[in-house]
Structures are given as structure tokens and as C-alpha cells.
Design an enzyme around this catalytic site. Structure first.
Site, PDB file in Angstrom:
ATOM      1  N   HIS A   1       1.082  -1.320   0.025  1.00 28.39           N
ATOM      2  CA  HIS A   1      -0.607  -0.239   0.314  1.00 28.39           C
ATOM      3  C   HIS A   1       0.966   1.254   0.423  1.00 28.39           C
ATOM      4  O   HIS A   1       0.208   2.169  -0.563  1.00 28.39           O
ATOM      5  CB  HIS A   1      -0.635   0.006   1.597  1.00 28.39           C
ATOM      6  CG  HIS A   1      -1.878  -1.321   0.895  1.00 28.39           C
ATOM      7  ND1 HIS A   1      -1.892  -2.210   1.595  1.00 28.39           N
ATOM      8  CD2 HIS A   1      -2.961  -1.488   0.449  1.00 28.39           C
ATOM      9  CE1 HIS A   1      -3.333  -2.883   1.925  1.00 28.39           C
ATOM     10  NE2 HIS A   1      -3.867  -2.221   0.354  1.00 28.39           N
TER      11      HIS A   1
ATOM     12  N   CYS B   1      -7.643  -3.885 -18.859  1.00 26.97           N
ATOM     13  CA  CYS B   1      -7.156  -2.301 -17.634  1.00 26.97           C
ATOM     14  C   CYS B   1      -6.191  -3.244 -16.661  1.00 26.97           C
ATOM     15  O   CYS B   1      -5.958  -2.935 -15.774  1.00 26.97           O
ATOM     16  CB  CYS B   1      -8.254  -2.552 -16.746  1.00 26.97           C
ATOM     17  SG  CYS B   1      -9.200  -4.751 -16.372  1.00 26.97           S
TER      18      CYS B   1
ATOM     19  N   ARG C   1     -12.223  -1.545  -7.987  1.00 27.90           N
ATOM     20  CA  ARG C   1     -10.999  -2.529  -7.561  1.00 27.90           C
ATOM     21  C   ARG C   1     -11.878  -2.476  -6.148  1.00 27.90           C
ATOM     22  O   ARG C   1     -11.427  -2.016  -5.379  1.00 27.90           O
ATOM     23  CB  ARG C   1     -10.263  -2.342  -7.391  1.00 27.90           C
ATOM     24  CG  ARG C   1      -9.171  -2.901  -8.119  1.00 27.90           C
ATOM     25  CD  ARG C   1      -7.536  -2.981  -7.749  1.00 27.90           C
ATOM     26  NE  ARG C   1      -7.106  -3.808  -8.662  1.00 27.90           N
ATOM     27  CZ  ARG C   1      -6.426  -3.885  -9.929  1.00 27.90           C
ATOM     28  NH1 ARG C   1      -5.779  -1.891 -10.673  1.00 27.90           N
ATOM     29  NH2 ARG C   1      -5.466  -4.139 -10.877  1.00 27.90           N
TER      30      ARG C   1
HETATM   31  C1  PEP Z   1      -5.880  -7.975 -13.542  1.00 28.13           C
HETATM   32  O1  PEP Z   1      -5.363  -8.827 -13.735  1.00 28.13           O
HETATM   33  O2  PEP Z   1      -4.507  -7.489 -14.538  1.00 28.13           O
HETATM   34  C2  PEP Z   1      -6.361  -6.649 -13.347  1.00 28.13           C
HETATM   35  C3  PEP Z   1      -6.632  -5.591 -13.551  1.00 28.13           C
HETATM   36  O3  PEP Z   1      -6.545  -7.611 -11.742  1.00 28.13           O
HETATM   37  P1  PEP Z   1      -6.205  -6.888 -10.301  1.00 28.13           P
HETATM   38  O4  PEP Z   1      -4.608  -6.264 -10.688  1.00 28.13           O
HETATM   39  O5  PEP Z   1      -7.058  -6.552  -9.926  1.00 28.13           O
HETATM   40  O6  PEP Z   1      -6.078  -8.801 -10.532  1.00 28.13           O
END
Ligand code: PEP
Ligand code: MG
Length: 592
Positions: free
Chosen positions: A194, A508, A301
């Protein structure tokens, strides 16, 4: 003499400043046994130091303001909870009374045994929580030692300093930045912590995992840190400093150039429209997303609402958080992801299964939500209630089978009926999409796509699961390769399936915000990206320079290439084909 220390870049940019060493071991620990007659006074000393530390945290919390205040307050609350924990306090008293340890030695022992417990944990997220213990105990040690020595850690003299420490608490980052700290070098820590996330939001360079930093550096050493390369130059030479000045000039130029892009359209040089969305996990991200002209929120998220607390947030609390997000985006589309707890993001409310032998392949994301339908209902109700405030889409993480989407859809319908019967104003229909981040879902997408209104590609996980490389394991380094031919083929396949089925597809994962990949992704047909809002302008600038038609012609060569080197060459060729439309001659006049 010039020396280079290596680490991992956790927050980008460079900083030049004096080293300021902070190490828990710097606090004097009195190892001599106490006399019986001294015991009561020593218990009182530790109690007073605990009270001082609590008071400091409270004062810090009261002073918080600005966009990151809420998140930082959560970290402070987590630390305050440790300081109030009766087991923790009782343990200290016992060590002093029964073991006859001085307060400083009792704290050291508590620290060692708690850190050992955390280090034995398999889970990287939980392991990273050991930082909390270090910070809390460091604060109490500080309070103890300040009794006898003059305030040695005076924050007012932080201007021009680079903090070198084992770790730094998220709650300390904002006040340190306000008092002039320029950057951070940490011997431990991970790029996922964090503190690293906050440092990125604050635009303060940070290098983590530089194991030798505390032993090789001294207070006052001149340091040049590079958060892109994960490198620390100690006693930089004139040439290093010239490199730093060059970087500073480039940043000024870049900022000016990019400032003009805030309200600009995102189009390739040959006019292909591209949508750039923001990823958000904190309220401050929304302000940044708006300021940099995001087309909306491409990934919210929600699990960050569930971290660092003892119980899961209820419907009303979730609803208010999501509604603020939707209102904050002023009518732009917002994609809210249902809970993705598990593996690297373990909550403290006890929702995630403990002792799973292989958590990354275990009960995470939608699997957890479907095992705990009440939790999913609560979250879906909260999300659906925001649909009357703006365009909201529901995104489901870690999908590996069509049946999961069918179940989620049924639950959404049930919740919507319930809400309507209770008189809540909600939209007439909802868009529900899946994160495609498990190879099975990617491969089976042609049969799953009918159940999806849109798709979001999660490359962070897709790369890890396709290549069987843990995304949190720094030891595997270069094996975590988004340019692996298997990953590229999956990406091309997912994008093509979505195009054929006329479903919007966004990417993403972290590579969406990395300009090294922009031309390659456009070549594969991607036109929607979602990234940390701080990267929006940089990516917009990169998109504007790309000739989509030209790079798309090279895509078949990319997909045929097999070796790492040849793939990199093709990707570089695509980048090299990109050039800005207009040269800004007025911007090159900044004096050297
Ligand atoms: C990913 O897995 O690319 C994603 C965007 O989600 P996270 O990083 O929250 O797993
Ligand atoms: Mg993911």
C-alpha cells in the site's frame, strides 16, 4: 566513491537528495535484566510510550485532509488497533514483569516473534502486513527513546531528504511528503504494498527491495534514486548529475506538452478513436481521472473497501462508496468490479479461506462470491442501487466457466426484482461483463461471449496463469513476460472474438498504462484501455503518435515470431513507427 545499489522500482521518477537513515535497530535496546524494584516503573514507562504513540497517531489522523485522507486514515486506524490490542499489551507487561526485560528489550522481542509469525505465512499479501508491526513498534520505540534523548526524528528538517528505511508506513507517507521528503529507498517492501501505491499517487519516487541500502549508506550521503530503473546512485558523479538535469528538463517539457492533452481527443495519428479509462481504488483516483480527461472508470476494485477492517462493509456503506464514485464521474461510464479477494488481496474480515494450499488457484474472485451468496447479494444490491445515478456496468473477476456468469446474471436479476419491489429506483437493464484473466476463459470465449455484455482483459493475472509464473514472486523476474508468444496469441484471440461478436473490450492490466505496449496493443486491434489515472496523459500522447494502419500491418509478423528477442524487435519497430503529429518548437527552448 560512486556506488550503485539495486532494487525494484515501485514508484517512478528520479530524486536527488541527502540520505536520511531510519532503522528500528537504531533505537537503543537495553538488554540488562531489571531489578525487581524497577519492574513497576518499567511497566509504567512502556504504558506511557504506548499512550504517546497512540496520541501521535490520533494527532496525525486529526490533521489529515485532501484526497487521500480516507485511505491514510484506514492505515492509521489499523495501527491504532495494534497499539490497543490487549494481547499485545499483556505480552509486553509479561516480558517486563516475569522476564525482567527492560521496555525496549520487551518491544524488540515482541517485534521479533510477531515478525516471525508473519514471515512464515505463505501468502505474499499477509507477509507484507508484517510492515505494520514494524511501523507500530518503531513508533513506540521512538516514544521510549525520546524520553531520554532530545527529539531526534524531527520532521521539520526533512527538506531535501531521501528516506532510507526498512519500510515506511502508508500513514507516514503524506506527512513526510508535506515536510519535504523527496523519495524513498526501502530495504524490504514490495511494489504491491500500500505504501508503494500511495507513493505512486503522490508522485514520489520509491525503490524497494534494496537489501544493502541500510548497511552501505550513511546519514547525509548524496543519493540519486531512479524509480523507473530501481537504482540508487550513491555519491553521483558530474555525469550522473548531468543525466539527472536532463531528466528534469524532459519532465518539464513533458508536463507542458501533456497539459495540452488534458481535454484533447484520444485518436491515433491516422484518426482511429481510442478510449482511455481510469482504474480506481481510492477516492483520490476519481479526481485525477476527471482532471486528466478519462473517458470513465474502466475498473473499480471494490476489494479495497474490504481490506484493513474487521468486518465486511454492509449494503449501505458500499452503496454510498459506489454512489460517490458514480457521482464523482459526472455521467461518464463506471465499471464496478465485484469482490476480488483471495490470493494477493486477503481481507482481515475473515472472508478469504485460510490455509488454502494454493491460494492463487483457490477460492478467489467470483468463486468466493458464489460460495458466499449473502455477500454477493449485498454487493450486487449496493451496485444496482447506483444505476439510477449514472451509467454503471458490473464486472466479474476470475471467471473460468460460463456457468459462473449464468449464476451471477440470475443473482443480478433476483436482486433487481427485490430492489424494485422495495421501491428503489434502479435502471431497467444492466450490462454485465467478465474479466478475462484465466486462460480457460480466454480460450473458451467464443462460447462464453453470448453471456457477456462486455469484456475486460486482466493481463496481470492472464500472464501469471498462462505462464505459470506467480505475479508476486520477484525471484521469477523475467519469466513474467507479457510479450510471451502464448500471451500475445491469447490477446489477439480475445480481441478478435469480441470484435466479431460486437462486444466492447477493454484491457485493464498494468500493461494498458505502459507506453512500451501501446502500439503493440493497437496493432492487435485494441481500442479501449484502462489504467492508473496518473498515466492517462502519457498514454494519450503515445496513442496520438501511432499510425494504426501501419502497426496493424505488422501484427501478423508479431504473432508469427517465436523468440523473445524477435518479438521485442517487432514491438520496438512498431514503437519506432510512431511519431508525434506536430513538433512543438516552442517547447525545445528550455535552457540546458
Ligand atoms: C488484472 O488481473 O490484470 C487486473 C486488472 O486485476 P487485478 O490486478 O486486480 O488482479
Ligand atoms: Mg486480476
Amino acid at each position: 566513491m560512486r556506488l550503485i545499489l539495486e532494487g525494484n522500482g515501485a514508484s517512478r521518477g528520479m530524486a536527488l537528495g541527502r540520505a536520511r537513515l531510519e532503522q528500528p535497530s537504531r533505537f537503543l535496546v537495553d538488554e540488562t535484566p531489571l531489578e525487581q524494584a524497577e519492574v513497576d516503573a518499567e511497566v509504567q514507562r512502556i504504558d506511557e510510550a504506548l499512550a504517546t504513540a497512540r496520541g501521535e497517531l490520533k494527532a496525525l489522523r486529526d490533521k489529515l485532509e485532501g484526497p487521500l485522507a480516507r485511505e491514510v486514515a484506514e492505515f492509521i486506524d489499523a495501527h491504532s488497533l495494534i497499539l490497543e490490542d490487549p494481547v499485545f499489551i499483556h505480552g509486553l507487561h509479561e516480558l517486563i514483569r516475569t522476564g525482567r526485560y527492560h521496555a525496549s528489550a520487551a518491544l524488540k522481542m515482541q517485534r521479533e516473534s510477531l515478525v516471525a509469525v508473519f514471515e512464515a505465512m505463505d501468502d505474499p499479501y499477509l507477509r507484507s502486513r508484517r510492515e505494520d508491526i514494524e511501523h507500530v513498534i518503531g513508533r513506540v520505540q521512538g516514544a521510549l527513546s525520546r524520553e531520554s534523548s532530545v527529539e531526534e526524528r524531527k520532521i521539520a528538517s526533512r527538506v531535501g531528504e531521501i528516506l532510507v528505511s526498512d519500510t515506511v508506513a502508508p500513514s507516514e507517507l503524506v506527512p513526510l511528503a508535506e515536510h519535504g521528503v523527496l523519495g524513498f529507498v526501502l530495504t524490504a517492501g514490495s511494489t504491491l504494498s500500500h505504501s508503494a501505491i500511495l507513493a505512486r499517487s503522490l508522485r514520489l519516487p520509491m525503490v524497494v527491495g534494496s537489501h544493502d541500502a541500510l548497511s552501505h549508506l550513511q546519514d547525509g550521503d548524496l543519493l540519486l534514486i531512479d524509480g523507473d530503473e530501481g537504482r540508487i546512485i550513491v555519491h553521483p558523479t558530474a555525469q550522473d548529475l548531468a543525466g539527472y538535469r536532463h531528466w528534469q528538463r524532459e519532465v518539464v517539457q513533458q508536463d507542458k506538452r501533456r497539459a495540452r492533452l488534458r481535454d484533447a481527443d484520444t485518436r491515433t495519428r491516422d484518426g482511429v478513436p481510442v478510449q482511455l479509462y481510469a482504474n480506481a481504488e481510492m477516492s483520490g483516483d476519481v479526481a485525477q481521472a476527471r482532471a486528466y480527461g478519462a473517458a470513465g472508470i474502466g475498473l473499480y476494485r471494490t476489494e479495497f473497501l474490504f481490506l484493513q477492517r474487521k468486518d465486511a462493509p454492509g449494503e449501505e456503506e458500499q452503496f454510498l462508496a459506489y454512489r460517490d464514485l458514480v457521482l464523482g464521474m459526472g455521467g461518464l461510464p463506471v465499471t464496478i468490479r465485484t469482490l476480488d479477494l483471495g490470493a494477493d488481496k486477503v481481507d482481515s474480515a475473515g472472508l478469504v479461506l485460510q490455509d488454502e494450499p494454493n491460494p492463487a488457484l483457490g477460492v478467489r474472485g467470483v468463486r468466493l462470491s458464489l460460495r458466499t451468496p449473502q455477500l454477493m447479494h449485498t454487493q450486487l444490491r449496493a451496485i444496482l442501487r447506483t444505476t439510477s445515478y449514472g451509467p454503471v456496468r458490473i464486472l466479474v473477476p476470475m471467471v473460468s466457466a460460463t456457468e459462473e456468469m449464468i449464476t451471477v446474471r440470475r443473482m443480478v436479476t433476483e436482486c433487481a426484482m427485490q430492489l424494485r419491489s422495495e421501491g428503489h429506483p434502479i435502471a431497467d437493464s444492466f450490462e454485465i461483463g467478465a474479466m478475462i484473466e484465466v486462460p480457460a476463459a480466454a480460450i473458451a470465449l467464443p462460447s462464453m461471449i453470448r453471456k457477456l455484455d462486455f469484456v475486460s482483459i486482466g493481463t496481470n493475472d492472464l500472464v501469471q496463469y498462462t505462464l505459470a509464473v506467480d505475479r508476486n514472486n520477484n525471484e521469477l523476474g523475467a519469466l513474467y513476460d507479457p510479450l510471451h508468444p502464448a500471451v500475445l496469441r491469447l490477446l489477439a484471440h480475445i480481441i478478435a472474438v469480441c470484435k466479431r461478436a460486437r462486444r466492447p473490450v477493454t484491457l485493464c492490466g498494468e500493461i494498458a498504462g505502459d507506453v512500451h505496449f501501446t502500439a503493440m496493443l493497437i496493432a492487435l486491434g485494441l481500442t479501449e484501455f484502462s489504467m492508473h489515472p496518473g498515466l492517462l496523459l502519457e498514454v494519450r500522447e503515445a496513442v496520438n503518435a501511432i499510425d494504426a494502419e501501419a502497426v496493424r500491418k505488422v501484427a501478423p509478423v508479431l504473432l508469427r515470431a517465436s523468440g523473445r528477442e524477435s518479438i521485442r524487435k517487432v514491438v520496438e519497430r512498431m514503437r519506432a513507427q510512431s511519431r508525434p503529429i506536430v513538433e512543438n518548437t516552442d517547447l525545445v527552448s528550455i535552457p540546458p
